[in-house]
Scaffold this motif. Structure first.
Motif, PDB file in Angstrom:
ATOM      1  N   UNK A   1      -2.400  -4.499  21.548  1.00  0.00           N
ATOM      2  CA  UNK A   1      -2.303  -3.104  21.972  1.00  0.00           C
ATOM      3  C   UNK A   1      -0.849  -2.656  22.141  1.00  0.00           C
ATOM      4  N   UNK A   2       0.039  -3.575  22.535  1.00  0.00           N
ATOM      5  CA  UNK A   2       1.447  -3.220  22.685  1.00  0.00           C
ATOM      6  C   UNK A   2       2.109  -2.906  21.358  1.00  0.00           C
ATOM      7  N   UNK A   3       1.823  -3.719  20.339  1.00  0.00           N
ATOM      8  CA  UNK A   3       2.390  -3.442  19.023  1.00  0.00           C
ATOM      9  C   UNK A   3       1.751  -2.205  18.405  1.00  0.00           C
ATOM     10  N   UNK A   4       0.472  -1.942  18.727  1.00  0.00           N
ATOM     11  CA  UNK A   4      -0.169  -0.728  18.230  1.00  0.00           C
ATOM     12  C   UNK A   4       0.522   0.509  18.799  1.00  0.00           C
ATOM     13  N   UNK A   5       0.899   0.465  20.063  1.00  0.00           N
ATOM     14  CA  UNK A   5       1.584   1.613  20.670  1.00  0.00           C
ATOM     15  C   UNK A   5       2.869   1.933  19.920  1.00  0.00           C
ATOM     16  N   UNK A   6       3.653   0.903  19.607  1.00  0.00           N
ATOM     17  CA  UNK A   6       4.899   1.123  18.873  1.00  0.00           C
ATOM     18  C   UNK A   6       4.631   1.675  17.481  1.00  0.00           C
ATOM     19  N   UNK A   7       3.649   1.109  16.801  1.00  0.00           N
ATOM     20  CA  UNK A   7       3.320   1.583  15.456  1.00  0.00           C
ATOM     21  C   UNK A   7       2.890   3.039  15.482  1.00  0.00           C
ATOM     22  N   UNK A   8       2.040   3.394  16.431  1.00  0.00           N
ATOM     23  CA  UNK A   8       1.531   4.767  16.527  1.00  0.00           C
ATOM     24  C   UNK A   8       2.662   5.743  16.801  1.00  0.00           C
ATOM     25  N   UNK A   9       3.523   5.425  17.762  1.00  0.00           N
ATOM     26  CA  UNK A   9       4.612   6.335  18.109  1.00  0.00           C
ATOM     27  C   UNK A   9       5.577   6.529  16.953  1.00  0.00           C
ATOM     28  N   UNK A  10       5.948   5.446  16.276  1.00  0.00           N
ATOM     29  CA  UNK A  10       6.883   5.573  15.155  1.00  0.00           C
ATOM     30  C   UNK A  10       6.248   6.355  14.011  1.00  0.00           C
ATOM     31  N   UNK A  11       4.960   6.126  13.790  1.00  0.00           N
ATOM     32  CA  UNK A  11       4.237   6.806  12.713  1.00  0.00           C
ATOM     33  C   UNK A  11       4.122   8.312  12.988  1.00  0.00           C
ATOM     34  N   UNK A  12       3.706   8.657  14.210  1.00  0.00           N
ATOM     35  CA  UNK A  12       3.542  10.066  14.549  1.00  0.00           C
ATOM     36  C   UNK A  12       4.873  10.801  14.557  1.00  0.00           C
ATOM     37  N   UNK A  13       5.923  10.127  15.015  1.00  0.00           N
ATOM     38  CA  UNK A  13       7.235  10.768  15.049  1.00  0.00           C
ATOM     39  C   UNK A  13       7.687  11.119  13.633  1.00  0.00           C
ATOM     40  N   UNK A  14       7.409  10.216  12.682  1.00  0.00           N
ATOM     41  CA  UNK A  14       7.788  10.474  11.286  1.00  0.00           C
ATOM     42  C   UNK A  14       6.903  11.533  10.650  1.00  0.00           C
ATOM     43  N   UNK A  15       5.602  11.364  10.747  1.00  0.00           N
ATOM     44  CA  UNK A  15       4.680  12.259  10.052  1.00  0.00           C
ATOM     45  C   UNK A  15       4.692  13.671  10.632  1.00  0.00           C
ATOM     46  N   UNK A  16       4.900  13.804  11.933  1.00  0.00           N
ATOM     47  CA  UNK A  16       4.915  15.142  12.535  1.00  0.00           C
ATOM     48  C   UNK A  16       6.091  15.968  12.038  1.00  0.00           C
ATOM     49  N   UNK A  17       7.130  15.277  11.552  1.00  0.00           N
ATOM     50  CA  UNK A  17       8.310  15.969  11.020  1.00  0.00           C
ATOM     51  C   UNK A  17       8.365  15.920   9.501  1.00  0.00           C
ATOM     52  N   UNK A  18       7.240  15.560   8.876  1.00  0.00           N
ATOM     53  CA  UNK A  18       7.188  15.519   7.418  1.00  0.00           C
ATOM     54  C   UNK A  18       8.012  14.410   6.816  1.00  0.00           C
TER      55      UNK A  18
ATOM     56  N   UNK B   1       0.850  -1.194   0.000  1.00  0.00           N
ATOM     57  CA  UNK B   1       0.000   0.000   0.000  1.00  0.00           C
ATOM     58  C   UNK B   1       0.877   1.233   0.000  1.00  0.00           C
ATOM     59  N   UNK B   2       0.767   2.064  -0.999  1.00  0.00           N
ATOM     60  CA  UNK B   2       1.504   3.319  -1.044  1.00  0.00           C
ATOM     61  C   UNK B   2       0.739   4.379  -0.279  1.00  0.00           C
ATOM     62  N   UNK B   3       1.466   5.338   0.255  1.00  0.00           N
ATOM     63  CA  UNK B   3       0.823   6.426   0.972  1.00  0.00           C
ATOM     64  C   UNK B   3       0.263   7.425  -0.042  1.00  0.00           C
TER      65      UNK B   3
ATOM     66  N   UNK C   1      -4.124  -1.113   7.922  1.00  0.00           N
ATOM     67  CA  UNK C   1      -4.973  -0.370   6.990  1.00  0.00           C
ATOM     68  C   UNK C   1      -6.265   0.066   7.671  1.00  0.00           C
ATOM     69  N   UNK C   2      -6.840  -0.830   8.455  1.00  0.00           N
ATOM     70  CA  UNK C   2      -8.093  -0.522   9.139  1.00  0.00           C
ATOM     71  C   UNK C   2      -7.922   0.637  10.119  1.00  0.00           C
ATOM     72  N   UNK C   3      -6.753   0.717  10.718  1.00  0.00           N
ATOM     73  CA  UNK C   3      -6.473   1.792  11.662  1.00  0.00           C
ATOM     74  C   UNK C   3      -6.104   3.111  10.989  1.00  0.00           C
ATOM     75  N   UNK C   4      -5.910   3.090   9.680  1.00  0.00           N
ATOM     76  CA  UNK C   4      -5.611   4.321   8.962  1.00  0.00           C
ATOM     77  C   UNK C   4      -4.149   4.625   8.761  1.00  0.00           C
ATOM     78  N   UNK C   5      -3.267   3.645   9.016  1.00  0.00           N
ATOM     79  CA  UNK C   5      -1.839   3.863   8.741  1.00  0.00           C
ATOM     80  C   UNK C   5      -1.621   3.883   7.232  1.00  0.00           C
ATOM     81  N   UNK C   6      -0.736   4.766   6.787  1.00  0.00           N
ATOM     82  CA  UNK C   6      -0.342   4.836   5.374  1.00  0.00           C
ATOM     83  C   UNK C   6       1.177   4.798   5.303  1.00  0.00           C
TER      84      UNK C   6
END
Length: 321
Positions: A32-49, A1-3, A77-82
């Motif tokens: 839930x533990x793996x979701x936490x890691x995914x969310x943090x890594x995703x937000x850290x990247x996207x917040x900095x473009x 899946x491409x962003x 995908x269901x959670x909205x990660x791209x």
């Protein structure tokens, strides 16, 4: 899946650009533990473009659950990660790992080892990762054939780095670990070699993952230096544990993420990460919550600890203890 979504659109990797990743192993469903890691890594990247890569670490067939890889992707995908680019599959990169080992072997950094786990255990040397290898085969003329492992020679010196959350970390590999495995005797590539080569190939600049991998990082930095590869910035998050202090995992019976609770679970891990949800959180759509989370991501609010205790009840869901 491409962003393709507007909020995550980024250009090609540029010098100095943030490139992050999430790299789950298909040993079970996302929890839930793996979701936490995914969310943090995703937000850290996207917040900095920055860019965010998805890599499936499927190098250990005996531990993999059939169909888990695709279910992980569908859950994300269901959670909205791209993610950017195609999914990276480790099972397609054996030649890269073989080339890396070949370089280490030819330059005298790696050697074959025929020691069993029992022999290592009987030596009685404890280390940070279980039993410390005493170097039985290091200086022996072991024939490089048959069912042998390959180990990396380590120096008797400290490998230190500054973790973005956990602060200064230091480890003497010789004293605390011993020569570690690059290729197992059963023919499976070890995590340490694969992750170093994969991160370098993808241009990963920042690694955001759980604190359970803190002790692995000095090994990876040591390998990066020998191979002449860049060292990313590391941030090790507190892992979620149950009331007994056990990390949430398949082994500790952590339940899989349920469909239909995406906003609720995303909100919960944001709370675990110290992010203060707005008062109108209950009325937000999943897309609106992501937009808010990216805009308000604050690393300094993440608890500076190695574990957070949580409890799960089928009717009421998760709560922080």
């Amino acid at each position: 899946m491409h962003c393709r979504c507007k909020r995550c659109s980024v250009a090609e990797v540029l010098p100095g650009q943030y490139v992050g990743r999430f790299a789950p192993s298909p040993t079970g469903e996302l929890h839930i533990g793996s979701l936490l890691t995914a969310v943090a890594s995703y937000l850290d990247a996207r917040s900095l473009g920055g860019k965010w890569i998805l890599r499936i670490e499927d190098l250990d067939p005996p531990r993999e659950v059939p169909g888990a890889s695709l279910r992980i992707i569908r859950t994300l995908e269901r959670y909205g990660f791209c993610w950017d680019g195609d999914v990276v599959w480790q099972h397609q990169r054996h030649d890269t790992y073989a080339d890396g080992l070949d370089f280490l072997r030819k330059n005298g950094f790696a050697y074959p080892c025929g020691c069993s786990r029992k022999r290592v255990r009987e030596a009685g040397l404890q280390g940070v990762d279980g039993w410390r290898y005493p170097g039985f085969c290091r200086n022996l003329a072991v024939a490089a054939e048959g069912q042998l492992a390959w180990r990396l020679k380590v120096d008797d010196q400290a490998v230190a780095y500054v973790d973005r959350l956990q602060g200064v970390q230091s480890q003497n590999l010789a004293e605390e670990l011993g020569d570690f495995v690059l290729l197992r005797a059963d023919g499976c590539w070890a995590y340490q070699l694969a992750v170093v080569l994969d991160d370098a190939a993808a241009g990963i600049s920042h690694v955001v993952r759980g604190s359970d991998l803190l002790d692995s990082t000095p090994r990876q930095i040591y390998l990066q230096r020998i191979l002449g590869l860049p060292t990313p910035q590391y941030m090790h998050l507190p892992v979620l544990v149950n009331a007994a202090g056990e990390k949430l995992s398949k082994q500790t019976l952590a339940p899989a993420l349920q469909e239909g609770l995406e906003s609720e679970m995303l909100g919960f891990v944001l709370k675990c990460l110290g992010q203060e949800l707005p008062s109108f959180f209950p009325e937000m759509s999943l897309a609106e919550l992501w937009e808010w989370a990216i805009s308000n991501w604050t690393v300094s609010k993440i608890p500076q600890c190695k574990a957070i205790s949580v409890e799960y009840a089928p009717k009421s869901g998760y709560k922080i203890l």
